[in-house]
Design a protein around this motif. Structure first.
Motif, PDB file in Angstrom:
ATOM      1  N   UNK A 380       0.853  -1.185   0.000  1.00 40.83           N
ATOM      2  CA  UNK A 380       0.000   0.000   0.000  1.00 40.83           C
ATOM      3  C   UNK A 380       0.886   1.230   0.000  1.00 40.83           C
ATOM      4  N   UNK A 381       0.471   2.264  -0.730  1.00 42.42           N
ATOM      5  CA  UNK A 381       1.348   3.410  -0.913  1.00 42.42           C
ATOM      6  C   UNK A 381       0.590   4.715  -0.777  1.00 42.42           C
ATOM      7  N   UNK A 382       1.335   5.804  -0.583  1.00 46.23           N
ATOM      8  CA  UNK A 382       0.756   7.142  -0.537  1.00 46.23           C
ATOM      9  C   UNK A 382       0.533   7.642  -1.959  1.00 46.23           C
ATOM     10  N   UNK A 383      -0.327   8.642  -2.141  1.00 51.57           N
ATOM     11  CA  UNK A 383      -0.548   9.187  -3.488  1.00 51.57           C
ATOM     12  C   UNK A 383       0.685   9.906  -4.018  1.00 51.57           C
ATOM     13  N   UNK A 384       0.667  10.153  -5.327  1.00 52.81           N
ATOM     14  CA  UNK A 384       1.778  10.859  -5.964  1.00 52.81           C
ATOM     15  C   UNK A 384       1.986  12.230  -5.331  1.00 52.81           C
ATOM     16  N   UNK A 385       0.913  12.902  -4.964  1.00 54.86           N
ATOM     17  CA  UNK A 385       1.042  14.221  -4.368  1.00 54.86           C
ATOM     18  C   UNK A 385       1.448  15.246  -5.410  1.00 54.86           C
ATOM     19  N   UNK A 386       2.515  15.992  -5.122  1.00 56.77           N
ATOM     20  CA  UNK A 386       2.976  17.026  -6.049  1.00 56.77           C
ATOM     21  C   UNK A 386       3.715  16.427  -7.235  1.00 56.77           C
ATOM     22  N   UNK A 387       4.566  15.422  -6.967  1.00 53.26           N
ATOM     23  CA  UNK A 387       5.409  14.865  -8.032  1.00 53.26           C
ATOM     24  C   UNK A 387       6.023  13.567  -7.548  1.00 53.26           C
ATOM     25  N   UNK A 388       6.191  12.613  -8.461  1.00 56.55           N
ATOM     26  CA  UNK A 388       6.881  11.359  -8.148  1.00 56.55           C
ATOM     27  C   UNK A 388       7.704  10.950  -9.354  1.00 56.55           C
ATOM     28  N   UNK A 389       8.800  10.235  -9.085  1.00 55.63           N
ATOM     29  CA  UNK A 389       9.723   9.891 -10.160  1.00 55.63           C
ATOM     30  C   UNK A 389      10.120   8.427 -10.075  1.00 55.63           C
ATOM     31  N   UNK A 390      10.242   7.801 -11.239  1.00 57.70           N
ATOM     32  CA  UNK A 390      10.694   6.416 -11.368  1.00 57.70           C
ATOM     33  C   UNK A 390      11.908   6.386 -12.285  1.00 57.70           C
ATOM     34  N   UNK A 391      13.021   5.850 -11.800  1.00 60.14           N
ATOM     35  CA  UNK A 391      14.257   5.786 -12.589  1.00 60.14           C
ATOM     36  C   UNK A 391      14.451   4.394 -13.178  1.00 60.14           C
ATOM     37  N   UNK A 392      15.419   4.269 -14.089  1.00 59.40           N
ATOM     38  CA  UNK A 392      15.842   3.005 -14.691  1.00 59.40           C
ATOM     39  C   UNK A 392      14.764   2.398 -15.587  1.00 59.40           C
ATOM     40  N   UNK A 393      14.212   3.198 -16.490  1.00 58.13           N
ATOM     41  CA  UNK A 393      13.220   2.712 -17.443  1.00 58.13           C
ATOM     42  C   UNK A 393      13.860   2.426 -18.792  1.00 58.13           C
TER      43      UNK A 393
END
Length: 505
Positions: A380-393
């Motif tokens: 379970x996770x918190x919402x993205x909110x202002x900004x979220x980032x995923x690396x290594x795509x």
């Protein structure tokens, strides 16, 4: 000097320490003071901890560092990712690890990854079983939203497949529903201490019948600048298929993550669940999942009764036969949902059917069949909110899943420049209320290397996100899933007016 004067000076100094900037404005001529909303300013320092990736001699691990471009940052700063056992301080009389010069000054440790500029990923790699846990620090323009992804490929053996984890900030409490001491599982909780003093940690285990009695997990000391992998099966004699692990820190702080390895079903990292809450979202179940297991736990004194819903591309549906879930206080509850997504993207939404009771939860997801099965976890996770980032795509192995559980949302997704070349690209998407969408994420033009995806909600309800990485090795469908909570790249700083009357009180 009066105590009130000292308090004013101390408060101003503390504000400067957090933001790097503090101002005292001229009082209003009328003598009135108007309250203003807190300003969102970029953080100036970020710390991340990466667990030791593997005990396998054939492990291949890559690290990807990325900082999104953030307005309001100055031109200075740096980001480094170093072994947890290396210290950047001077050691009088010589270095304890032997890396000192003739004057006893310690040489600066080498960073495994050295980013050159925000907006472009930087990568590093390692091989084998002796790669240590890493401690990362980003300052200045590299600090806001700094993200580091650790991804490991293991071709054979226990836990074979693709394992991935977002390096996390140190903290004092973690919940891990979904761990196990089953005979087929080898689960470790990795504890990393980044500080100069020892950390003292308690590890508690909860099974289907409640707390598992053990004194072995009490008062574990994690030495300064070190990491300890603790094998869960050594903490209690009982074999439990579904466990909730509670890590609490008596003194100091640590980074914590569970490495869950299965003899036949591969393995992955189990990240900590979001803080206990009455409503939970577990985003990004792959559409081709062949088995999904929900594990839930309530740490309070009251039982929890939850409604279980699946947010599909067409809206929320109720999993047949699993409309509700009863979670007894202090006991781990697990239910197999089967192939709940039925070939479509999905996210699980848990909400109270009566009184709201705080719960933690995670999903164990299996893809493939027979000997070609692989496992990943979705906490379970918190919402993205202002900004979220995923690396290594990568251009072909990445799936980005977005969920808007309570209201439609407009979302901007930006693909960064590639680590070895390419130009950033942005697209905007609308996610309908109550749905999950696997979006056709943008790819940098002229991509070379890997890239980062940054998610920014623009309008509407809260958005939850997860990224799946896939890679097939020897016919085994390896995959790993990371959720994307807010990157905490900014901090709220209250506006304040000067009040000289405090000096007369």
């Amino acid at each position: 000097m009066k105590r009130t004067t000292l308090s004013l000076i101390a408060g101003t100094a503390a504000l400067a320490a957090v933001t790097g900037f503090a101002a005292v404005s001229k009082p209003d001529a009328s003598g009135t003071h108007s309250a203003e909303a807190a300003a969102q300013l970029p953080v100036e320092r970020t710390s991340l901890l990466c667990p030791a990736p593997s005990l396998s001699d054939i492990a291949e691990t890559s690290y990807t560092s990325f900082t999104p471009v953030t307005k309001g940052t100055d031109g200075g700063g740096k980001a480094e990712l170093q072994s947890a056992t290396e210290e950047s301080t001077q050691a009088p009389g010589g270095s304890k690890d032997g890396k000192g010069d003739k004057n006893g000054k310690k040489k600066a440790p080498k960073s495994l990854v050295t980013p050159k500029t925000p907006g472009t990923p930087a990568t590093g790699d390692s091989s084998g079983s002796d790669t240590p846990a890493l401690v990362g620090t980003a300052e200045g323009k590299f600090a806001p939203g700094w993200t580091v992804q650790e991804t490991t490929e293991i071709a054979a053996g226990t836990g074979r497949g693709l394992q991935g984890v977002n390096c996390t900030a140190p903290d004092t409490e973690f919940w891990f529903p979904g761990a196990s001491t089953d005979a087929a599982r080898t689960d470790y909780v990795h504890l990393t201490n980044p500080d100069d003093g020892p950390a003292v940690v308690d590890i508690e285990l909860y099974g289907k019948d409640g707390a598992i009695k053990s004194t072995v997990g009490e008062g574990i000391t994690v030495q300064p600048h070190s990491s300890e992998p603790v094998l869960l099966s050594t903490l209690a004699a009982a074999r439990e298929t579904n466990l909730t692990v509670h890590v609490s820190v008596r003194s100091g702080r640590v980074g914590a993550a569970v490495q869950a390895l299965d003899d036949k079903l591969g393995g992955d990292w189990l990240a900590a669940s979001a803080d206990p809450a009455g409503d939970l979202v577990l985003p990004g179940i792959p559409k081709d999942a062949t088995s999904v297991r929900l594990i839930a736990f309530t740490p309070g004194d009251a039982d929890a009764d939850l409604k279980v819903r699946l947010a599909s591309p067409d809206g929320q549906i109720t999993p047949a036969g699993n409309e509700t879930l009863h979670v007894k206080s202090g006991m781990t509850t697990a239910v197999d949902l089967g192939d709940v997504t039925r070939g479509e993207a999905g996210s699980l939404i848990l909400s109270p059917s009566g009184r709201s009771v705080p719960v933690v939860a995670a999903l164990r997801v299996v893809r493939g069949k027979g000997a070609n099965q692989e496992t990943a976890f979705i906490p379970a996770t918190a919402p993205v909110g202002t900004r979220a980032t995923s690396a290594d795509n990568s251009a072909k192995g990445t799936t980005l899943s977005l969920t808007a559980p309570t209201g439609a949302a407009k979302v901007k997704v930006t693909a960064s420049a590639g680590s070895e070349g390419g130009q950033p690209v942005s697209k905007t998407y609308t996610i309908k209320s109550g749905t999950t969408q696997n979006i056709d994420a943008p790819v940098p033009s002229g991509l070379k290397g890997t890239y980062a995806l940054t998610v920014e909600p623009l309008d509407g309800g809260p958005v939850y996100a997860a990224r799946t990485l896939s890679a097939t090795e020897n016919g085994v469908p390896g995959f790993t899933i990371q959720t994307l909570p807010d990157d905490r790249g900014t901090v709220a700083v209250p506006q304040a007016d000067q009040d000289l009357s405090i000096l007369q009180r």
